[in-house]
Design an enzyme around this catalytic site. Structure first.
Site, PDB file in Angstrom:
ATOM      1  CG  ASP A 163      -0.118  -0.083   2.381  1.00 12.38           C
ATOM      2  OD1 ASP A 163       1.033  -0.128   2.657  1.00 12.38           O
ATOM      3  OD2 ASP A 163      -1.196   0.155   3.457  1.00 12.38           O
ATOM      4  CE1 TYR A 165       7.657   3.779   0.571  1.00 10.51           C
ATOM      5  CE2 TYR A 165       7.302   5.398  -0.937  1.00 10.51           C
ATOM      6  CZ  TYR A 165       7.877   4.410  -0.457  1.00 10.51           C
ATOM      7  OH  TYR A 165       9.032   3.749  -1.188  1.00 10.51           O
ATOM      8  CG  PHE A 176       8.258   0.206  -3.860  1.00  8.43           C
ATOM      9  CD1 PHE A 176       8.359  -0.235  -2.621  1.00  8.43           C
ATOM     10  CD2 PHE A 176       7.749  -0.909  -4.301  1.00  8.43           C
ATOM     11  CE1 PHE A 176       8.069  -1.278  -1.831  1.00  8.43           C
ATOM     12  CE2 PHE A 176       7.314  -1.976  -4.433  1.00  8.43           C
ATOM     13  CZ  PHE A 176       7.583  -2.329  -2.882  1.00  8.43           C
ATOM     14  CG  HIS A 285       7.691  -5.390   1.146  1.00  9.62           C
ATOM     15  ND1 HIS A 285       8.348  -4.286   1.840  1.00  9.62           N
ATOM     16  CD2 HIS A 285       6.750  -4.858   0.523  1.00  9.62           C
ATOM     17  CE1 HIS A 285       7.704  -2.990   1.498  1.00  9.62           C
ATOM     18  NE2 HIS A 285       6.611  -3.390   0.802  1.00  9.62           N
TER      19      HIS A 285
END
Length: 324
Positions: A163, A165, A176, A285
């Site tokens: 999801d 930031y 990202f 991740h």
């Protein structure tokens, strides 16, 4: 009898079968024994969320009464007639609900059914209510930015995260990535850039990955909004269903797509990728909590270019993340 369509939206569009039933009930109340609504000559008007239903008189010609009246079947309220067919702009020039939500036209065609699924209005209501109560990221106008920068036809790589930031000024609609004026990079992005340098020797000074997106790298999260300071707060509200549709839509492409799945939420989407021409790269991740347990050393950038080259597609210039 009205002679034009309403000027404002009147609600969500009905299933065609229900619209035909209501149209026939209206015809019966007029005392007509012959005309019946014709589902083959009925058109969903996406701007107003209603059906424009033609009807036939099988006792006379069995042909649609083109040039006469048509029935308007709104989501709520009475069926009514307009005299004559609407103009072409009213038939096909209306903005689709997917476009109205902010999706660019090429993606709105691929995802045209989603705004008519039951989950969509609930999701939109949830996000709107959340924005009214506290900050939500990214800003509303940037929720679908990934789709704007990476048109469906040119998308050949997908990087899938979790999801957005949840810190102020960080999320801008690309997984990202952060705006290029943000001086402090989030830890996950720092780790991505470390792997980038180790893998292909590229170094990026900015945290914006828009240059990747403009080359056909769809930078997508499984959930497209998040509450301020609350990671994962908009999960299981409907976004996962929407992004499932995105992945499924890309799975239908005739051209190879390389899917890079980082983290558990992203890796769950692997089952949606059924087309044998596509390829999947999956890893942990890049968060500091998991990067050393299966992210570092996976060489996703060079592997992606190798997979693209196998089918004659140009490589991604990972050194180019220019946002201009």
């Amino acid at each position: 009898m009205r002679d034009h369509l309403p000027s404002e939206p009147v609600g969500w569009v009905l299933p065609l079968g229900e619209a035909i039933e209501r149209a026939n009930a209206y015809l019966q109340t007029r005392g007509d024994t012959g005309p019946v609504a014709d589902p083959t000559m009925s058109f969903r008007n996406l701007k107003w969320g209603l059906w424009i239903v033609n009807y036939v008189d099988p006792l006379v010609t069995g042909e649609p009464l083109v040039g006469g009246s048509v029935l308007i079947v709104p989501n709520h309220g009475d069926v009514y007639e307009i005299s004559g067919l609407p103009g072409e702009t009213e038939w096909v020039g209306a903005e689709t609900r997917a476009e109205a939500a902010g999706l660019p036209s090429d993606w709105s065609e691929v995802l045209s059914d989603e705004p008519y699924e039951p989950y969509w209005p609930k999701l939109m209501e949830y996000v709107d209510a959340a924005r009214a109560d506290h900050p939500v990221y990214p800003p509303a106008q940037q929720v679908f930015k990934a789709f704007e920068l990476s048109p469906y036809d040119v998308t050949r790589v997908v990087i899938l995260g979790q999801d957005p930031y949840h810190g102020p000024g960080q999320a801008h609609g690309l997984c990202f990535s952060v705006p290029d004026n943000l001086t402090k990079k989030p830890p996950s992005l720092v780790n991505i850039l470390k792997e980038l340098k180790s893998d292909v020797g590229a170094e990026l000074s900015s945290g914006s990955l828009e240059g990747w997106a403009r080359q056909g790298v769809l930078l997508l999260n499984t959930t497209l909004t998040v509450g301020a300071g609350k990671a994962g707060s908009h999960r299981r509200q409907g976004w996962e269903t929407f992004t499932n549709a995105v992945i499924s839509g890309l799975d239908h492409k005739d051209q190879r797509v390389v899917f890079i799945l980082w983290g558990k939420d992203a890796r769950r989407k692997k089952k949606l990728i059924q087309n044998p021409r596509h390829r999947v790269i999956e890893a942990a991740h890049p968060s500091p909590l998991s990067a050393y347990r299966g992210f570092f050393g996976t060489k996703p950038f060079s592997r992606t270019n190798e997979l693209l080259g196998e089918v004659g597609l140009p490589p991604i210039d990972w050194s180019n993340a220019d946002s201009g």
